[in-house]
Enzyme design. Structure first.
Site, PDB file in Angstrom:
ATOM      1  N   ASN A  89      16.743   4.450 158.266  1.00  0.00           N
ATOM      2  CA  ASN A  89      15.438   3.824 158.007  1.00  0.00           C
ATOM      3  C   ASN A  89      15.090   3.750 156.520  1.00  0.00           C
ATOM      4  OD1 ASN A  89      12.382   3.283 158.573  1.00  0.00           O
ATOM      5  ND2 ASN A  89      12.418   5.212 157.439  1.00  0.00           N
ATOM      6  N   TYR A 154      16.897  -7.707 147.933  1.00  0.00           N
ATOM      7  CA  TYR A 154      16.435  -7.113 149.195  1.00  0.00           C
ATOM      8  C   TYR A 154      17.026  -7.892 150.378  1.00  0.00           C
ATOM      9  CZ  TYR A 154      13.238  -5.123 152.673  1.00  0.00           C
ATOM     10  OH  TYR A 154      12.707  -4.481 153.769  1.00  0.00           O
ATOM     11  N   ILE A 187       5.119  -5.112 157.703  1.00  0.00           N
ATOM     12  CA  ILE A 187       4.527  -3.957 158.371  1.00  0.00           C
ATOM     13  C   ILE A 187       3.651  -3.216 157.365  1.00  0.00           C
ATOM     14  CG2 ILE A 187       5.004  -1.849 159.701  1.00  0.00           C
ATOM     15  CD1 ILE A 187       6.181  -4.420 160.992  1.00  0.00           C
TER      16      ILE A 187
HETATM   17  P1  NAP Z   1       8.221   3.380 153.007  1.00  0.00           P
HETATM   18  O1  NAP Z   1       6.852   3.689 153.482  1.00  0.00           O
HETATM   19  O2  NAP Z   1       8.431   3.135 151.544  1.00  0.00           O
HETATM   20  O3  NAP Z   1       9.207   4.501 153.534  1.00  0.00           O
HETATM   21  C1  NAP Z   1      10.542   4.527 153.144  1.00  0.00           C
HETATM   22  C2  NAP Z   1      10.920   5.944 152.840  1.00  0.00           C
HETATM   23  O4  NAP Z   1      12.284   5.965 152.379  1.00  0.00           O
HETATM   24  C3  NAP Z   1      10.072   6.544 151.714  1.00  0.00           C
HETATM   25  O5  NAP Z   1       9.705   7.863 152.012  1.00  0.00           O
HETATM   26  C4  NAP Z   1      11.013   6.433 150.542  1.00  0.00           C
HETATM   27  O6  NAP Z   1      10.723   7.315 149.466  1.00  0.00           O
HETATM   28  C5  NAP Z   1      12.310   6.774 151.211  1.00  0.00           C
HETATM   29  N1  NAP Z   1      13.448   6.523 150.336  1.00  0.00           N
HETATM   30  C6  NAP Z   1      13.554   5.632 149.325  1.00  0.00           C
HETATM   31  N2  NAP Z   1      14.715   5.762 148.705  1.00  0.00           N
HETATM   32  C7  NAP Z   1      15.373   6.769 149.328  1.00  0.00           C
HETATM   33  C8  NAP Z   1      16.626   7.378 149.127  1.00  0.00           C
HETATM   34  N3  NAP Z   1      17.458   7.016 148.141  1.00  0.00           N
HETATM   35  N4  NAP Z   1      16.998   8.370 149.967  1.00  0.00           N
HETATM   36  C9  NAP Z   1      16.174   8.773 150.939  1.00  0.00           C
HETATM   37  N5  NAP Z   1      14.966   8.270 151.169  1.00  0.00           N
HETATM   38  C10 NAP Z   1      14.568   7.258 150.367  1.00  0.00           C
HETATM   39  O7  NAP Z   1       8.752   2.066 153.723  1.00  0.00           O
HETATM   40  P2  NAP Z   1       8.663   1.538 155.237  1.00  0.00           P
HETATM   41  O8  NAP Z   1       7.845   0.320 155.224  1.00  0.00           O
HETATM   42  O9  NAP Z   1       8.365   2.624 156.183  1.00  0.00           O
HETATM   43  O10 NAP Z   1      10.183   1.064 155.404  1.00  0.00           O
HETATM   44  C11 NAP Z   1      11.104   1.664 156.290  1.00  0.00           C
HETATM   45  C12 NAP Z   1      12.272   0.699 156.470  1.00  0.00           C
HETATM   46  O11 NAP Z   1      11.799  -0.523 157.044  1.00  0.00           O
HETATM   47  C13 NAP Z   1      12.947   0.304 155.154  1.00  0.00           C
HETATM   48  O12 NAP Z   1      14.341   0.217 155.335  1.00  0.00           O
HETATM   49  C14 NAP Z   1      12.379  -1.085 154.885  1.00  0.00           C
HETATM   50  O13 NAP Z   1      13.224  -1.859 154.066  1.00  0.00           O
HETATM   51  C15 NAP Z   1      12.261  -1.619 156.290  1.00  0.00           C
HETATM   52  N6  NAP Z   1      11.303  -2.705 156.437  1.00  0.00           N
HETATM   53  C16 NAP Z   1      10.018  -2.554 156.056  1.00  0.00           C
HETATM   54  C17 NAP Z   1       9.135  -3.612 156.227  1.00  0.00           C
HETATM   55  C18 NAP Z   1       7.690  -3.517 155.827  1.00  0.00           C
HETATM   56  O14 NAP Z   1       7.011  -4.563 155.803  1.00  0.00           O
HETATM   57  N7  NAP Z   1       7.147  -2.336 155.553  1.00  0.00           N
HETATM   58  C19 NAP Z   1       9.590  -4.819 156.786  1.00  0.00           C
HETATM   59  C20 NAP Z   1      10.910  -4.928 157.157  1.00  0.00           C
HETATM   60  C21 NAP Z   1      11.777  -3.872 157.000  1.00  0.00           C
HETATM   61  P3  NAP Z   1      10.095   6.684 148.090  1.00  0.00           P
HETATM   62  O15 NAP Z   1       8.678   6.460 148.369  1.00  0.00           O
HETATM   63  O16 NAP Z   1      10.321   7.741 147.047  1.00  0.00           O
HETATM   64  O17 NAP Z   1      10.803   5.410 147.772  1.00  0.00           O
END
Ligand code: NAP
Length: 250
Positions: A89, A154, A187
């Site tokens: 994730n 991305y 999201i």
């Molecule tokens: P988020 O709130 O930023 O959570 C992602 C988590 O991953 C954060 O705690 C982040 O820490 C951590 N992370 C970043 N780099 C890392 C690393 N090198 N090793 C381990 N952990 C790391 O984002 P989210 O929206 O929940 O996203 C979760 C997944 O869904 C991601 O893969 C994202 O690309 C995908 N996604 C999100 C959306 C959206 O609209 N939110 C849409 C499509 C797909 P930091 O804060 O320090 O970076």
């Protein structure tokens, strides 16, 4: 309970979608290891799950580091005896059209979003093999399905996750190890707060892209991830679960 007797490892589980997935998995009976670079937030999530009677361990995990993955997978095996589920994730999002993207930005995004998923998969498989099978859920994006114009790196990273998922699925199907990808639309999480949802205008633009007339909540994605992680999806591998309010149906 839908994940009774299962052990799950969720990367990026300290906040956002990963946090909600960890809590949902624990409520459904899974023992959960959450890995993240955010230690304070990760320990908070661990405490919240354990206070509610769940079983959760936090481990520091930078998904770009092979030794961190070795430790995270070993933590699942040592603390809970096995590994059944991996949710890849963790991810980052940064804006940048092709011409605006430096090689450094490209590498940073590809390292975390693409190589991180590869390394997690590589190190989870031997432990899943010992368990007699498993389920890998890779969080891609709508940006891994269609061309998006706000971030070249991305989109490329999430496209690679989609096809790594299919390679994993077809390679390990005979061993009972499944792999599926999830493709969320926008999201509401800390990831989108500073960019796609940072003010009323940006929020309205994001909402307008989704025929259902809203952006998604982490729970919308978590229930899809739960289904793919559980045995309810036992005939699914190499598939793409789109959770995007109709964005890619247009
Ligand atoms: P988020 O709130 O930023 O959570 C992602 C988590 O991953 C954060 O705690 C982040 O820490 C951590 N992370 C970043 N780099 C890392 C690393 N090198 N090793 C381990 N952990 C790391 O984002 P989210 O929206 O929940 O996203 C979760 C997944 O869904 C991601 O893969 C994202 O690309 C995908 N996604 C999100 C959306 C959206 O609209 N939110 C849409 C499509 C797909 P930091 O804060 O320090 O970076």
């Amino acid at each position: 309970m839908r994940l009774e007797n299962k052990v799950a490892l969720i990367s990026g589980g300290a906040r956002g979608q990963g946090e909600v997935e960890a809590k949902l998995f624990a409520r459904e009976g899974a023992k959960v290891v959450i890995g993240d670079i955010l230690e304070d937030e990760g320990r908070r999530v661990q405490a919240e799950i354990n206070e509610l009677g769940g079983e959760c361990v936090f481990v520091t995990l930078d998904v770009t580091k092979e030794e961190d993955w070795e430790r995270a997978v070993a933590t699942a095996a040592d603390q809970f005896g096995k590994l059944d589920i991996l949710v890849n994730n963790a991810g980052i999002f940064k804006l940048g059209l092709v011409e605006e993207t430096s090689p450094e930005l490209w590498d940073e995004i590809m390292d975390i979003n693409s190589k991180g998923v590869f390394l997690g998969t590589k190190h989870a498989i031997p432990e899943m093999r010992k368990a007699g099978g498993g389920s890998i859920v890779n969080i891609s994006s709508v940006a891994g399905l269609i061309g998006t114009q706000y971030s070249a790196a991305y989109g490329a990273s999430k496209g690679s996750v989609r096809l790594l998922t299919k390679a994993t699925a077809t390679t390990y199907a005979k061993e009972g190890i499944r792999a599926n990808s999830v493709h969320p639309g926008v999201i509401e999480t800390p990831m989108t707060a500073p960019n796609l949802l940072n003010d009323d205008e940006a929020r309205e633009r994001s909402i307008a892209r989704h025929p259902l007339g809203r952006v998604g909540q982490p729970e919308d994605v978590a229930y899809g991830v739960l289904f793919l992680a559980s045995d309810e999806s036992s005939f699914m591998t190499g598939s793409e679960l789109v959770i995007d309010g109709g964005l890619t149906a247009q």
